[in-house]
Write an enzyme that holds these catalytic residues in place. Sequence first.
Site, PDB file in Angstrom:
ATOM      1  N   ASP A   1     -20.189  -6.894 -33.611  1.00 13.94           N
ATOM      2  CA  ASP A   1     -20.223  -8.351 -33.671  1.00 13.94           C
ATOM      3  C   ASP A   1     -18.801  -8.861 -33.842  1.00 13.94           C
ATOM      4  OD1 ASP A   1     -21.184 -11.146 -34.194  1.00 13.94           O
ATOM      5  OD2 ASP A   1     -23.107 -10.103 -34.305  1.00 13.94           O
TER       6      ASP A   1
ATOM      7  N   HIS B   1     -20.297 -12.815 -29.336  1.00 17.52           N
ATOM      8  CA  HIS B   1     -20.268 -11.960 -30.539  1.00 17.52           C
ATOM      9  C   HIS B   1     -19.353 -10.756 -30.327  1.00 17.52           C
ATOM     10  CE1 HIS B   1     -23.379 -14.030 -32.894  1.00 17.52           C
ATOM     11  NE2 HIS B   1     -24.028 -14.210 -31.756  1.00 17.52           N
TER      12      HIS B   1
ATOM     13  N   GLU C   1     -26.322 -16.508 -28.014  1.00 19.18           N
ATOM     14  CA  GLU C   1     -25.328 -17.378 -28.656  1.00 19.18           C
ATOM     15  C   GLU C   1     -23.943 -17.245 -28.032  1.00 19.18           C
ATOM     16  OE1 GLU C   1     -27.287 -17.691 -33.108  1.00 19.18           O
ATOM     17  OE2 GLU C   1     -25.757 -16.164 -32.759  1.00 19.18           O
TER      18      GLU C   1
ATOM     19  N   ARG D   1     -21.896  -7.036 -39.800  1.00 14.26           N
ATOM     20  CA  ARG D   1     -21.355  -8.040 -40.733  1.00 14.26           C
ATOM     21  C   ARG D   1     -20.960  -7.381 -42.057  1.00 14.26           C
ATOM     22  NH1 ARG D   1     -24.760 -11.034 -37.536  1.00 14.26           N
ATOM     23  NH2 ARG D   1     -23.560 -12.623 -36.408  1.00 14.26           N
TER      24      ARG D   1
ATOM     25  N   TYR E   1     -37.340 -13.128 -40.470  1.00 11.83           N
ATOM     26  CA  TYR E   1     -35.909 -12.932 -40.721  1.00 11.83           C
ATOM     27  C   TYR E   1     -35.719 -12.811 -42.236  1.00 11.83           C
ATOM     28  CZ  TYR E   1     -33.591 -13.481 -36.178  1.00 11.83           C
ATOM     29  OH  TYR E   1     -33.116 -13.286 -34.908  1.00 11.83           O
TER      30      TYR E   1
END
Length: 540
Positions: free
Chosen positions: A172, A241, A304, A143, A395
Site C-alpha cells: 500500500d 495505493h 480508490e 499499514r 469491516y
Amino acid sequence: MHLKIVPRPVSHGTRRGRFVLDGRTALTADPALTGVAAWLRAELGQVTGGELLPGTPGPGTITLGLGDDLGPEAYRLSVGDDGVAIDAGGPAGAFYGAQTFRQLLPAAAYRRSPATEPLVAPGVHIEDEPRFGWRGCLLDVARHFMTKHDLLRFIDLMALHKLNVLHLHLTDDQGWRVEIRRYPRLTEVGAWRRESQTGWNGAMDGRPHGGYYTQDDLREIVAYAAARHVTVVPEIDLPGHTQAAIAAYPELGNLGTPLEVRTTWGIGRNVLNAEDATVAFFKNVLDEVLELFPSPYVCVGGDECRKEQWRESPSAQRRIRELGLRDEEELQSWFIHQFDDFLAARGRRLVGWDEILEGGLAPGAVVASWRGDLGAVAAARRGHDVINCSNTQVYFDYRQGPGEDEPVPFGTVLALEDVYAFEPVPAQLRDDPAAERVLGAQCGVWTELIDSNRRVDYMVFPRLAAFAETVWGPPGRDLEDFRARLAGHLPRLAAIGVEYRPESGPLPWQTRPGVPGRPEDPKEWQATIDAWTSNLRDLA
C-alpha cells in the site's frame, strides 16, 4: 445438551457415553489424512503429555477416516465410550471434524501445557459441512506490519473458526511487505516509513515503522496455512495505493520528483503511470509472487485510484489517445485488463475490489464487493464470481460500541450482533440464479489505526466468531443460541491468550487514553458511504 461449538454444526445429537482424552489416548488415520493426524497429535499431545501413538479403532482411540458419501469439506463426528470417529470427504473435512472435537473438550485443551483437570468430551453425533467455499479474512499488514510469528498465530485462530482464506494485503502507500529479488529497493526503501499518523486528526507519532517478509518467510507462512487448510491470497495493489513502490522506484510515478513512503492515512493522489515499462515492472513483480503463492486467486486491488495526476500528465493523456480511450476511467480499466490477461495466461484468476467493475472485466475475474451489497449484485448479474466484503457489515476496523472509550473510535458502530446478522447473499439476489455466483464472504482487518497484535485481538474477537458462523452455516441463525455458545467459546480464546473485547465494553487496560481520533458522526459517515456507492447504483 447444549454444545458450545462455534461455528454451529449443521446437525447434532447425543450419544451414550463419553470420551476421556489422556496420555493413553491413541490416534489412527487413513493414509490420505496423515497431515491432519500430525496436526492433531501436535495439538493434543501438548495437553495430554503423551504422543497419541497409533492404535486400533475403538475405545480410547481417535480414528480419522474417509467417507465416500461426503463432500471435500464435510465430516461426521461420533464420540462415545467406543472412541472418537471422524469420517470426512477429504483432508479439509477431517481437519474441521478435528477442530470440532477439540471444541467438545474443556478450554484447558487449548493451553500449551499438560492439563491438570480431566479432558472429557461428551457423547455426540455431528454431521456438518460449510455453506460457502470462500470463508475469508483480509489482514492488512501493509499499514502496520505483523511479525511472522504473529501472522502464524492469526492463521491458527482463523482455522479454529473454520475459515479457509487469508487475503493478505501486502502493499500500500504506507508500506511494501514482500521481498521481490529483482527489485530490492521495494523493501530496502518501500518497507519503511519515518513515522505514522496516530488518528484521523493529523497527529503523528514521530517513530519509524516498517518490516517485510522474505521469500523464505512467505513460503513458510503459505505452508503453515496449507497444513491448516487455509489458502493465502496475496494482494499487490495497483494502480492506486502504490506510493511505497513509487518511493522506491520514482520512474513508476507521474511527477518525476522524489516521494517518501506515505506516513498518513486516506486515499493518496500518487498513482502509477500507464507506461509499458510500468506494466512490465509489475508483471515481473507478479512473476515472483506467483512462485510464492500457489493460490488460484491473486488480488491486484484496483480500488480508490484517484485520477488527478493522470488528468494533469501529458504522458497519461498521450496514452489515452494512443489506446483510443475516452477518459481516465477507461485508462484504469485498460491497466487492470493487462493483469487480468497476464494472470489468466498463467492459470490464475484476478481478484479486484468492486471499482474494477466500472470499466468492464474478463469473464474469469472475481469481484470483491466492499461498498455495501451493490457491487455484489452488479457483478453477479454480469456473470462474475463475487466475494461479499461489505464494509458496513464486516469491516473490523470499525468501532464496536458508541461510547468514547473505544480504543479505535472509527466508523459506524459494528457490534457483535450486527456482524452476526450479516448475510453473504444480498437480498436482491436471493431469488435470482445469479446468487450462485456468490463464492462466499470475507471480513476485513484494516490496520491504519490497529497498531499492535494486542489491538488486532481486541478488534477482531469475538466478532470473527460471529462472522465465521455467517459463512459456515445455513441462513437461519439464532442470536441468543449463538451468545450461549459463545459463552463457552470465550474461555478457549482466553486459554490461547486472545485479548478479546468483552461484550460489556473494553476493560480498563484495553483502553488507551489520549489516542487521537473521535467517533465519526453517523450522518457524516453515511454520506461518505453514499458517495462511495454512487457509481455502483447504476451498475446494479
